[in-house]
Motif scaffolding. Structure first.
Motif, short mmCIF file in Angstrom:
data_model
loop_
_atom_site.label_atom_id
_atom_site.label_comp_id
_atom_site.label_asym_id
_atom_site.label_seq_id
_atom_site.Cartn_x
_atom_site.Cartn_y
_atom_site.Cartn_z
N GLU A 1 0.79 -1.22 0.00
CA GLU A 1 0.00 0.00 0.00
C GLU A 1 0.83 1.28 0.00
O GLU A 1 0.58 2.18 -0.82
CB GLU A 1 -0.99 -0.01 1.17
N PRO A 2 1.80 1.47 0.90
CA PRO A 2 2.55 2.73 0.86
C PRO A 2 3.33 2.90 -0.43
O PRO A 2 3.49 4.03 -0.93
CB PRO A 2 3.48 2.64 2.07
N PHE A 3 3.81 1.82 -1.00
CA PHE A 3 4.55 1.92 -2.26
C PHE A 3 3.62 2.27 -3.41
O PHE A 3 3.99 3.03 -4.32
CB PHE A 3 5.29 0.61 -2.52
N ARG A 4 2.42 1.71 -3.37
CA ARG A 4 1.42 2.09 -4.38
C ARG A 4 1.11 3.57 -4.29
O ARG A 4 0.98 4.27 -5.30
CB ARG A 4 0.15 1.26 -4.19
N GLN A 5 0.99 4.08 -3.07
CA GLN A 5 0.70 5.50 -2.86
C GLN A 5 1.83 6.38 -3.39
O GLN A 5 1.59 7.42 -4.02
CB GLN A 5 0.47 5.77 -1.38
N ALA B 1 4.00 5.64 -5.75
CA ALA B 1 3.97 5.58 -7.21
C ALA B 1 2.87 6.47 -7.77
O ALA B 1 3.06 7.13 -8.81
CB ALA B 1 3.78 4.13 -7.66
N ALA B 2 1.73 6.52 -7.09
CA ALA B 2 0.64 7.38 -7.55
C ALA B 2 1.01 8.85 -7.44
O ALA B 2 0.67 9.66 -8.32
CB ALA B 2 -0.62 7.10 -6.72
N LEU B 3 1.75 9.22 -6.39
CA LEU B 3 2.20 10.61 -6.25
C LEU B 3 3.16 10.99 -7.37
O LEU B 3 3.09 12.11 -7.91
CB LEU B 3 2.86 10.81 -4.89
#
Length: 237
Positions: free
Chosen positions: A174-178, A180-182
């Motif tokens: 989850e934090p890595f997905r976030q 990447a989205a940023l």
């Protein structure tokens, strides 16, 4: 230093396997060997096995190693918290900085980088979990900081870095997905940003699956970290 050589090979194989499972080219993931607290002999062993990127958390220790280990093709990354009184030393000796989180720090690094030096490669550290005890710009403040750094001529804004809190294996993505989205959100304004510095020994698999381009691995390569920094040693390389 057979142990370092063998460990490094295992980590490389793990990176390649995770990249394969994520349907990515393994060459799109750079391995950053975190060498803080480890002696030059361990760094030299990793170098002899093909490692070229090394990360240091402490300015004085890192500079001592840089001054003694001099191959021209080594890239030194600063990955620790940045104090204002250390920016001159960081600007003078390192190739990359992963932990810029304030405009003041970026401005000082830019002013103190030599005109003749290659631009300092910069990642912005994001406090992805909004933890009060950790450094990092908040996601809400990220766009403003990126805009400032992009104007500084001796810095090259490369991407984002995070150090998320520990999670269960099921929640690591989850934090890595976030993050990447940023990075994706910033692409319209900063199309040259191409770096996600995220993932360490215990969670690099999740990071690679979410797009990490640099994984920062120390213990899995060098073993448990000594309590004290290494003693100075003669020049190597």
């Amino acid at each position: 230093m057979i142990r370092v050589t063998e460990n490094l090979q295992r980590v490389r194989e793990a990176v390649q396997n995770e990249a394969y499972l994520a349907d990515r080219d393994a060459d799109s993931v750079r391995l950053l060997a975190v060498s803080k607290r480890h002696p030059l002999s361990a760094i030299a062993a990793a170098y002899d096995s093909g490692q070229r990127d090394f990360g240091e958390n402490f300015v004085d220790e890192g500079i001592a190693k840089i001054q003694r280990f001099r191959p021209n093709d080594v890239r030194w990354h600063f990955i620790g918290a940045i104090q204002s009184n250390k920016t001159r030393d960081i600007a003078a000796h390192f190739d990359w900085v992963h932990t810029v989180d304030r405009a003041k720090i970026a401005t000082r690094l830019n002013a103190q980088r030599a005109d003749a030096a290659r631009a300092l490669q910069v990642c912005l550290q994001v406090n992805i979990d909004n933890e009060p005890q950790k450094a990092g710009v908040t996601p809400e403040q990220l766009r403003e900081l990126a805009a400032v750094v992009a104007t500084l001529p001796r810095l090259t804004l490369r991407g984002l870095m995070c150090l998320p809190r520990q999670r269960s294996a099921a929640q690591q993505h989850e934090p890595f997905r976030q993050l990447a989205a940023l990075l994706a959100e910033l692409h319209d304004e900063h199309p040259d940003m191409d770096t996600l510095s995220m993932g360490m020994s215990n969670d690099m698999g999740a990071a690679i699956h979410q797009g990490a381009t640099i994984v920062r691995v120390g213990t899995a390569i060098f073993g448990e970290r000594p309590e004290h920094p290494p003693h100075p040693s003669p020049n190597v390389g």
